[in-house]
Design an enzyme around this catalytic site. Structure first.
Site, PDB file in Angstrom:
ATOM      1  CD  GLU A 115      67.572  31.402  69.075  1.00 34.03           C
ATOM      2  OE1 GLU A 115      67.367  30.812  69.939  1.00 34.03           O
ATOM      3  OE2 GLU A 115      68.359  31.872  68.615  1.00 34.03           O
ATOM      4  CD  GLU A 146      66.705  50.028  53.230  1.00 33.34           C
ATOM      5  OE1 GLU A 146      67.274  51.089  53.606  1.00 33.34           O
ATOM      6  OE2 GLU A 146      67.765  49.575  53.139  1.00 33.34           O
TER       7      GLU A 146
END
Length: 332
Positions: A115, A146
């Site tokens: 963004e 992960e």
């Protein structure tokens, strides 16, 4: 997907099998015991029959849960502010902001990073989101990714991490190896480190220079940290990126003067921002934007400072992009 992304995904796929070979997989009994101590994983017996409730009642319960999140964030405001000031200082010296996380936490980091270019006209390399498992993990879990601290270190090395950069490890549990590994590796390289988690006394916060622990309590669905924890992380990431950009001069008051006008809506917003900042009429606004190649900040300086388009660009370069400082220089 680019060739580079494909190569990265292939490398990440190799980590799906790394646990058994390298002996890194935690004993399941030990891990279960560890998870049982985490607030974000706690079971709420009072909600055991939630699936039997009417939809409106479930929605009301969820809404009530979400109301508690801003208060939890508020308790961490001093820590958040200190982390932002340190981040802005590094970025003012040319550093980058890098988010690193797995699963929901990683996706939120990628979202916030994506963004920044349209909102603040940043280069895509200036704010970066890393997710364990690479780009494909945005839509599909990559087994084992992960759990690897080494993978996080390699992802940061691929960016050429420097000591002027900032790395934000994001993990609701505060125990995710990828996030912790990113912070630990970044700290060894001299970069600024921030650890954002939703459990108190987390390993992630302890590993970072700036620990932010927003404890939102047990989730509506046991262990579903895309809910309150995800909301809390999004709120904090909003603060980190937005306030850092304010400190870097990417705004003028509460106006997004560095907005990138890449579509009709943003082009209309650009003109509205110039109007709100200057009070000029449409003709003057169009002339100023034409003289500055559509750069909103420059156009405002042309109107308020009474300077030419090229002079506005020079003043903004001299003041590091801070419009108020450029205005002061123009009228002095």
């Amino acid at each position: 997907m680019t060739t580079q992304d494909q190569a990265k995904d292939q490398r990440h796929d190799e980590y799906q099998r790394h646990d058994a070979a390298a002996g890194h997989r935690e004993d399941y009994a030990e891990l279960r015991a560890q998870l049982a101590t985490l607030t974000t994983e706690a079971f709420r017996p009072e909600l055991a029959d939630i699936d039997r409730l009417p939809t409106a009642e479930i929605a009301a319960i969820m809404n009530g849960e979400d109301v508690t999140v801003p208060a939890a964030v508020a308790e961490q405001l001093p820590a958040i502010a200190a982390a932002i000031d340190a981040t802005a200082e590094r970025m003012a010296r040319g550093g980058r902001l890098v988010y690193a996380g797995a699963g929901t936490a990683g996706r939120l980091g990628v979202l916030d990073a994506s963004e920044c270019p349209p909102t603040f006209n940043t280069d895509p390399s200036q704010v970066v989101g890393l997710i364990a498992g690479g780009p494909s993990a945005m839509v599909k879990a990559v087994e084992g990714a992960e759990d690897s601290r080494q993978l996080a270190a390699e992802d940061l090395d691929a960016l050429g991490l420097a000591d002027c950069d900032t790395v934000v490890g994001i993990s609701a549990s505060g125990r995710t190896p990828y996030a912790i590994g990113a912070v630990e590796h970044a700290r060894r390289l001299g970069a600024l480190t921030i650890g954002l988690s939703c459990n108190a006394d987390s390993e992630l916060a302890a590993a970072a220079e700036h620990g932010i622990e927003v404890v939102v309590g047990p989730e509506l669905l046991t262990g579903s940290t895309r809910l309150k924890s995800g909301t809390a992380q999004k709120l904090v990431l909003n603060m980190i990126s937005t306030i850092t950009m304010i400190r870097l001069g990417k705004t003028y008051g509460n106006l997004m003067v560095d907005v990138r006008a890449s579509n009709e809506k943003l082009r209309a917003r650009s003109r509205r921002i110039v109007a709100l900042a200057t009070g000029a009429d449409d003709a003057e606004i169009e002339a100023a934007l034409a003289a500055t190649d559509g750069e909103v900040k420059n156009a405002i300086l042309v109107i308020l400072g009474g300077v030419r388009g090229d002079t506005a660009a020079e003043l903004l370069t001299r003041t590091g992009g801070h419009l108020r400082a450029a205005l002061q220089a123009a009228v002095s």
